[in-house]
Design a protein around this motif. Structure first.
Motif, short mmCIF file in Angstrom:
data_model
loop_
_atom_site.label_atom_id
_atom_site.label_comp_id
_atom_site.label_asym_id
_atom_site.label_seq_id
_atom_site.Cartn_x
_atom_site.Cartn_y
_atom_site.Cartn_z
N TYR A 1 4.36 -12.70 -5.55
CA TYR A 1 4.18 -12.08 -6.89
C TYR A 1 5.35 -11.14 -7.05
N THR A 2 5.73 -10.89 -8.34
CA THR A 2 6.94 -10.29 -8.74
C THR A 2 6.54 -8.73 -9.26
N PRO A 3 6.96 -7.78 -8.29
CA PRO A 3 6.91 -6.39 -8.57
C PRO A 3 7.95 -6.11 -9.56
N PHE A 4 7.47 -5.41 -10.45
CA PHE A 4 8.54 -4.83 -11.69
C PHE A 4 8.40 -3.55 -12.24
N GLY A 5 7.82 -2.54 -11.42
CA GLY A 5 7.64 -1.42 -11.62
C GLY A 5 7.03 -0.59 -10.77
N LYS A 6 6.72 0.87 -10.86
CA LYS A 6 5.73 1.54 -9.97
C LYS A 6 5.10 2.77 -10.81
N VAL A 7 4.23 3.34 -10.48
CA VAL A 7 3.46 4.27 -11.07
C VAL A 7 4.22 5.74 -10.68
N ILE A 8 4.72 6.58 -11.41
CA ILE A 8 5.50 7.58 -10.76
C ILE A 8 4.90 9.02 -11.28
N SER A 9 3.57 8.89 -12.05
CA SER A 9 2.84 9.89 -12.60
C SER A 9 1.55 9.52 -12.62
N GLY A 10 0.47 10.30 -12.41
CA GLY A 10 -0.84 9.77 -12.81
C GLY A 10 -1.73 8.85 -11.54
N MET A 11 -0.91 8.72 -10.56
CA MET A 11 -1.81 7.71 -9.43
C MET A 11 -3.02 8.26 -9.13
N ASP A 12 -3.46 9.42 -9.24
CA ASP A 12 -4.94 9.89 -9.19
C ASP A 12 -5.83 9.31 -10.19
N VAL A 13 -5.30 8.80 -11.55
CA VAL A 13 -5.98 8.25 -12.34
C VAL A 13 -6.38 6.49 -11.94
N VAL A 14 -5.09 6.21 -11.53
CA VAL A 14 -5.53 4.85 -10.68
C VAL A 14 -6.41 4.74 -9.59
N ASP A 15 -6.52 5.59 -8.78
CA ASP A 15 -7.39 5.95 -7.71
C ASP A 15 -8.82 5.97 -8.60
N LYS A 16 -8.80 6.86 -9.41
CA LYS A 16 -10.23 7.32 -9.99
C LYS A 16 -10.85 5.72 -10.47
N ILE A 17 -9.90 4.85 -11.16
CA ILE A 17 -10.26 3.69 -11.92
C ILE A 17 -10.67 2.89 -10.46
N ASN A 18 -9.96 2.89 -9.71
CA ASN A 18 -10.16 2.05 -8.21
C ASN A 18 -11.68 2.27 -7.61
N ASN A 19 -12.12 3.40 -7.69
CA ASN A 19 -13.26 3.94 -7.11
C ASN A 19 -14.53 3.64 -8.29
N LEU A 20 -14.38 3.29 -9.26
CA LEU A 20 -15.62 2.84 -10.31
C LEU A 20 -16.25 1.84 -9.67
N PRO A 21 -17.81 1.89 -10.01
CA PRO A 21 -18.58 0.78 -9.45
C PRO A 21 -18.33 -0.45 -10.33
N VAL A 22 -18.55 -1.70 -9.54
CA VAL A 22 -18.17 -2.85 -10.25
C VAL A 22 -19.32 -4.09 -9.98
N ASP A 23 -19.27 -5.18 -10.63
CA ASP A 23 -20.31 -6.02 -10.53
C ASP A 23 -20.01 -7.08 -9.68
N ASP A 24 -20.57 -8.06 -9.23
CA ASP A 24 -20.06 -9.20 -8.56
C ASP A 24 -18.95 -9.77 -8.72
N GLY A 25 -18.34 -9.97 -9.79
CA GLY A 25 -17.11 -10.41 -10.25
C GLY A 25 -15.79 -9.55 -10.27
N ASP A 26 -16.03 -8.16 -9.88
CA ASP A 26 -15.01 -7.13 -9.59
C ASP A 26 -14.75 -6.64 -11.22
N TRP A 27 -15.60 -6.80 -11.96
CA TRP A 27 -15.40 -6.25 -13.47
C TRP A 27 -16.39 -5.14 -13.44
N PRO A 28 -15.61 -3.81 -13.84
CA PRO A 28 -16.24 -2.51 -13.78
C PRO A 28 -17.51 -2.47 -14.59
N LYS A 29 -18.45 -1.75 -14.07
CA LYS A 29 -19.74 -2.00 -14.50
C LYS A 29 -19.52 -1.11 -16.06
N GLN A 30 -18.75 -0.14 -16.43
CA GLN A 30 -18.25 0.57 -17.47
C GLN A 30 -16.75 0.09 -17.90
#
Length: 236
Positions: free
Chosen positions: A197-226
């Motif tokens: 895959y092609t990396p084309f950038g990086k998160v330089i601020s707000g990685m805590d928000v990315v982690d927060k999203i990553n920790n949300l509960p998801v359904d069986d298809g990896d779609w966040p429940k909210q």
């Protein structure tokens, strides 16, 4: 002779006015301009030419378009605002097509009201799609195209790397799906993705928000429940 023509013109105008008043118009009619000359009466069609088809990206024009679009780009970052907070992405200069594509879509408002629709804990969050008519409409208006992979520029899938997934439809060459992106959450990274895959950038601020999203509960298809909504993507 001139008086005779003038009288005919007056009668025609009167009849035309009466017809327009009493008869419903089913189809637009080109306007005409009557120009009187010394020899004859000439009818000049002054109707506007039909509008050209709107520009849409496709497999044939996308590379040339982004090559030229990248020449004048001054933006190097994109701020992603979500209903869980904001983060900022620094784009890499040596992957020009993917950088230009991401900025183009951000400035076109494509990402607004799309979702982070795939969340895999301790791996990635993936955004840029949504199960709504608005997103489908935007894709139709922008066009249907893929981008070639650009995996040999020295960028690895470290934590915080922003990369572009490949299309899953009839795609033996792993061409990139331009409307979606994913962010690596794994510590220190997910290096098995390098070369695929092609990396084309990086998160330089707000990685805590990315982690927060990553920790949300998801359904069986990896779609966040909210739904995790991208409310705005701003290039600057």
């Amino acid at each position: 002779m001139r008086n005779y023509l003038a009288a005919l013109g007056a009668l025609a105008a009167l009849f035309g006015f009466h017809s327009c008043k009493d008869t419903p118009k089913m189809e637009a009619t080109p306007e005409v301009e009557v120009v009187e000359t010394l020899k004859d009466t000439v009818v000049v069609d002054s109707a506007e030419e039909p509008e050209e088809e709107p520009f849409r990206l496709n497999e044939d024009n996308a590379i040339d378009f982004f090559f030229n679009y990248a020449k004048d780009l001054k933006e190097t970052k994109v701020k992603i605002s979500t209903n869980h907070g904001d983060f900022t992405i620094q784009l890499y200069n040596n992957v020009p097509y993917h950088k230009a594509n991401f900025i183009y879509l951000a400035k076109a408002g494509y990402f607004d009201n799309t979702y982070f629709h795939r969340v895999v804990k301790n791996f990635i969050i993936q955004g840029g799609n949504a199960d709504n008519k608005e997103t489908s409409r935007k894709r139709r208006e922008i066009g249907r195209y893929l981008l070639p992979p650009d995996t040999r520029k020295g960028h690895k899938h470290h934590r915080g790397t922003v990369s572009m997934p490949s299309s899953e439809i009839n795609n033996p060459h792993m061409l990139a799906s331009p409307y979606e992106f994913f962010i690596v959450v794994t510590k220190p990274g997910s290096y098995h993705l390098d070369g695929e895959y092609t990396p084309f950038g990086k998160v330089i601020s707000g990685m805590d928000v990315v982690d927060k999203i990553n920790n949300l509960p998801v359904d069986d298809g990896d779609w966040p429940k909210q739904n995790v909504v991208i409310t705005k993507a701003e290039a600057f």
